[in-house]
Design a protein around this motif. Sequence first.
Motif, short mmCIF file in Angstrom:
data_model
loop_
_atom_site.label_atom_id
_atom_site.label_comp_id
_atom_site.label_asym_id
_atom_site.label_seq_id
_atom_site.Cartn_x
_atom_site.Cartn_y
_atom_site.Cartn_z
N THR A 114 12.92 18.90 -41.96
CA THR A 114 14.33 18.75 -41.62
C THR A 114 14.42 18.56 -40.11
O THR A 114 13.45 18.75 -39.40
N THR A 115 15.61 18.19 -39.64
CA THR A 115 15.76 17.79 -38.24
C THR A 115 16.54 18.80 -37.42
O THR A 115 17.55 19.33 -37.87
N GLN A 165 21.43 18.51 -41.85
CA GLN A 165 21.24 19.68 -42.70
C GLN A 165 20.85 20.86 -41.83
O GLN A 165 19.85 20.82 -41.14
N ARG A 166 21.65 21.89 -41.89
CA ARG A 166 21.38 23.07 -41.08
C ARG A 166 21.34 24.29 -41.99
O ARG A 166 21.97 24.34 -43.04
N PRO A 173 10.99 26.47 -39.14
CA PRO A 173 12.41 26.81 -39.19
C PRO A 173 12.64 28.26 -38.78
O PRO A 173 11.79 29.11 -38.94
N ASP A 215 8.76 18.35 -46.55
CA ASP A 215 9.97 19.16 -46.54
C ASP A 215 10.63 19.21 -45.16
O ASP A 215 11.43 20.09 -44.86
N GLU A 254 17.38 11.66 -41.67
CA GLU A 254 17.67 13.04 -42.09
C GLU A 254 19.13 13.35 -41.83
O GLU A 254 19.63 13.24 -40.73
N LEU A 308 11.14 17.94 -35.65
CA LEU A 308 11.18 18.10 -37.10
C LEU A 308 10.69 19.49 -37.45
O LEU A 308 9.66 19.94 -36.95
#
Length: 250
Positions: free
Chosen positions: A192-193, A121-122, A250, A190, A118, A182
Amino acid sequence: MRRYGGAVLLLLTGAAVLRITVFGELYLRYVQAGLRPYLIVSGGALVLLGLVSLATTALPGRRGRPDTPHGHPGAPDDHPGHHHGPAGPRVARLLTLPALALLLFPPPALGSYSADREAAQRAAQGVGTFPALPAGDPVTLTVGAYSSRAIYDSARSLKGRTVRLTGFVTHGDDGAWYVTRLLVTCCAADATTAKVEIRGVDAPPTDTWVTVTGTWRPKGTLGSDAAWPPLLAATTVTRVRQPADPYEKP
């Protein structure tokens, strides 16, 4: 027995879905908790359809029907490889393997391999203030919440506070190690890290779940790439079991 293939596939798939939802919490490896009712309904519907298909296929009038191309007895084979019998396209039977695998050997939650692949990506958010942290130390935060405050909080709410983070261990090429989680909005596809670099203590093995207690260490300019990943000066690291829900929102 071949003509029961479609019904067996429905039963296997439905049983696999019900196994990971009704009889445990394995579904949390793949989707958010709020989707559980829909999975249960879907699994039940697949099992019901499979039973109906078995019953209708076993009717006397359904017996003895040969498998021929496109369901027309004696029709020429104009499309090799696309034979359709009572159970449908033969290639569809290949789906039996993943359905059986999900039923017997559910795959694990995403881990370090997915996190390493990954990109950084923020969320596109600017520098600003965050709600006050709860009183008392250590304060338990998600890895994502800690990262957001460390990178974007102009009020420096983490300053002087002791925090506790839980996640799995990943390692960098430069010898650094991280507590990683994650972040999943809907399902594992979907993900993200979010990760926090840990300093001051030895690194456990990759994919080990740990709870780390420590204090924030400023890094880079707020909101810049240099501020990511944030740092935590650790005082204790404790190995823990993987939580039932391994993902954060998130």
